[in-house]
Design an enzyme around this catalytic site. Structure first.
Site, short mmCIF file in Angstrom:
data_model
loop_
_atom_site.label_atom_id
_atom_site.label_comp_id
_atom_site.label_asym_id
_atom_site.label_seq_id
_atom_site.Cartn_x
_atom_site.Cartn_y
_atom_site.Cartn_z
N LYS A 1 0.82 -1.21 0.00
CA LYS A 1 0.00 0.00 0.00
C LYS A 1 0.86 1.27 0.00
CE LYS A 1 -0.88 -0.84 4.93
NZ LYS A 1 -1.93 -1.16 5.91
N LYS B 1 15.89 9.40 7.66
CA LYS B 1 17.09 9.78 6.90
C LYS B 1 16.98 11.23 6.43
CE LYS B 1 19.87 8.69 2.83
NZ LYS B 1 20.21 7.70 1.80
N HIS C 1 24.16 -7.51 47.74
CA HIS C 1 25.15 -7.47 46.66
C HIS C 1 25.05 -8.70 45.76
CE1 HIS C 1 26.70 -3.88 48.41
NE2 HIS C 1 27.14 -4.48 49.49
N ASN D 1 33.08 -19.26 43.64
CA ASN D 1 32.78 -20.60 44.10
C ASN D 1 31.74 -20.54 45.21
OD1 ASN D 1 34.55 -22.26 42.50
ND2 ASN D 1 36.26 -21.37 43.65
#
Length: 529
Positions: free
Chosen positions: A69, A140, A281, A423
């Protein structure tokens, strides 16, 4: 190029028609001629707004179910022509192409279509083609053309026209062009990521991510770092979808820690009882199940009361008044839960700095999805850690068999360890953490830190022995040496769950047997860096 540009002709083609009629009417009263397509034109015409069908401009009807369209020179020429270029203007006169000064487009609801679980064909049909093409063309040519892609910018444009005698400034057009390109980039990212998933492409050649600004933040992890919070539109319940009932704005660290807390507590099915996680934390300093929400909170709090100060509290069930009363006894940054009753909200209202978030649900801990992390020159992408083990997945590798209570504690500790920085060592007893060692370079160090934390807490509670006595222990990865098992035994632990897979598994198992520990392997690792 820097001069203001008048608006004489606009093209409006929107999927989301919120506010469109009032906006178009205000443009029309300013003398702006309005072109439109399909449903947008019909809606405007029915509302009495003068409108010209794009089909009348192009000379072609909408066809192929609306797929074609606006892809026509009469449209794109009007958007792309440079007003100060004589050759462009002569070409426009020759081919009867009128200039378009304003483009108002929002795109087919592709993201919403995917979010509702539509099938492949429906998702494909909701990929907009003409809209992005027009947006890119108008953006643009922002030296002369204004582009609006978000409903929220209608009022901004009207204010701009009021302030500049029905003209737009270059600065405004530049800003709108940037917004426009970000929108098409986000749209294409959503399409490409959906398609990669739909066709089973785990590592597509190019991967793009996009977000929408939720709020600018005062700063990042530290005051000298700029930061903002962006949302992806994902429907996963959590901090991004939550309602904030009170308290000052969330900080960068609040958001990060609250997400960690809620993802952890969601691991515990609310139909099996309340659970609470306290985070500091991004690491848990206490996690527990309980007979009630207040019981779960108290048991989580008693793992490490010191670290809980100024932390984040997450619940897997609605927050009630008694639990709220208990939480406000110390300073807490954020509380997040699926819901909260009026009594809890009233109690929190007296603590103006405490943030209360409700989410309406819990995230599915076993759902898929992607996570990513930036590195220099690129980013790492991986699937969400949705790994899960049950009783049937465990392999008992020691002479002593764990009791049923120990198995329950082992699986509880394993679930928590998944959310502790590596760990990771998690001590648990009676479905509550009693010591956590996180983020150490040596697994033995994490083991010792967890024990020391339990000794400190035992002293606070007036107990004569560490909380880790008789505990079950989870390790997020295998023990590379037997010294880790020896350290656990020194802490009083009686059972261990770990992935297995070390070159020294036999040595580790032999040490557990010598010390009378029960040990099970999961065959699955949960590193969290």
């Amino acid at each position: 190029m820097t001069r203001p540009c008048a608006l004489r002709r606009a093209l409006i083609s929107v999927s989301d028609k919120t506010g469109m009629i009032d906006f178009a009417r205000k443009l029309s009263t300013r003398g702006v001629e309005i072109l439109s397509t399909g449903g947008s034109a019909k809606t405007l015409r029915e509302a009495g707004v003068p409108v010209i069908d794009v089909a009348d401009v192009t000379g072609f009807p909408e066809m192929m179910d609306g797929r074609v369209k606006t892809l026509h020179p009469a449209v794109h020429g009007g958007l792309l022509a440079l007003r100060d270029n004589d050759e462009h203007q002569e070409a426009a006169r020759l081919h009867d192409i009128g200039m378009i000064d304003l483009l108002v487009v929002n795109l087919y609801p592709f993201e919403e279509t995917v979010a509702k679980g539509a099938d492949y064909d429906e998702c494909i049909e909701n990929i907009d083609i003409g809209g992005p093409a027009m947006i890119r063309a108008a953006a643009k040519n922002h030296a002369f053309v204004t582009t609006i892609v978000d409903v929220q910018d209608y009022d901004a444009l009207l204010r701009e026209l009021d302030e500049n005698d029905d003209h737009t400034t270059l600065e405004f057009r530049q800003r709108q062009a940037q917004i426009a390109y970000a929108r098409t980039a986000a749209y294409d990212a959503a399409v490409s990521n959906w398609m990669a998933d739909a066709i089973g492409q785990e590592t597509p050649r190019r991967r793009a991510f996009a977000g929408t600004l939720a709020q600018p933040l005062r700063y990042g992890e530290n005051p000298h770092q700029a930061a903002a919070f962006y949302t992806t539109g994902e429907s996963r319940p959590g901090v991004a979808t939550a309602r904030q009932w009170q308290g000052k704005e969330l900080s960068y660290n609040n958001i990060n820690d609250t997400d960690a807390a809620f993802e952890l507590v969601a691991e515990f099915d609310p139909s099996q009882g309340p659970a609470c996680a306290i985070i500091k934390h991004a690491n848990p300093c206490g996690v527990a199940r309980g007979d009630s929400a207040i019981d779960a909170y108290r048991r989580a709090f008693d793992c490490d009361r010191t670290s809980a100060f100024g932390g984040i509290v997450a619940l897997n069930q609605p927050l009630d008044g008694p639990t709220a009363e208990e939480i406000v006894k110390i300073f807490t940054e954020v509380v997040i839960a699926p819901d909260a009753n009026d009594e809890a909200k009233q109690i929190f209202a007296a603590k103006k700095n405490l943030r209360l978030l409700t989410t309406g649900g819990l995230p599915d801990p076993q759902a898929g999805g992607l996570t990513f992390r930036q590195v220099a020159g690129g980013f790492l992408v991986q699937g969400r850690d949705n790994g899960h083990v049950g009783l049937g997945d465990l392999k008992i590798v020691t002479e002593r068999q764990p009791s049923q209570d120990e198995l329950n504690d082992l699986l509880f500790a394993w679930t928590v360890a998944k959310h502790v920085k590596s760990n990771a060592i998690v001590y648990a007893k009676d479905l509550a953490t009693v010591g956590i060692g996180a983020g150490q370079m040596s697994r033995v160090d994490s083991t010792r830190i967890g024990r020391r934390k339990s000794e400190d807490m035992a002293e606070i509670l007036g107990l004569s022995e560490p909380l880790t006595n008789g505990a079950a222990v989870a390790s997020d990865a295998f023990f590379p040496f037997a010294d880790g098992i020896e350290a656990l035994a020194e802490a009083g632990a009686r059972s261990v769950i770990q992935p297995g897979g070390s070159m020294r598994d036999n040595e580790v198992i032999a040490t557990a047997n010598r010390l009378g520990l029960a040990m099970v392997f999961t065959g699955q690792r949960h590193f969290r860096h």
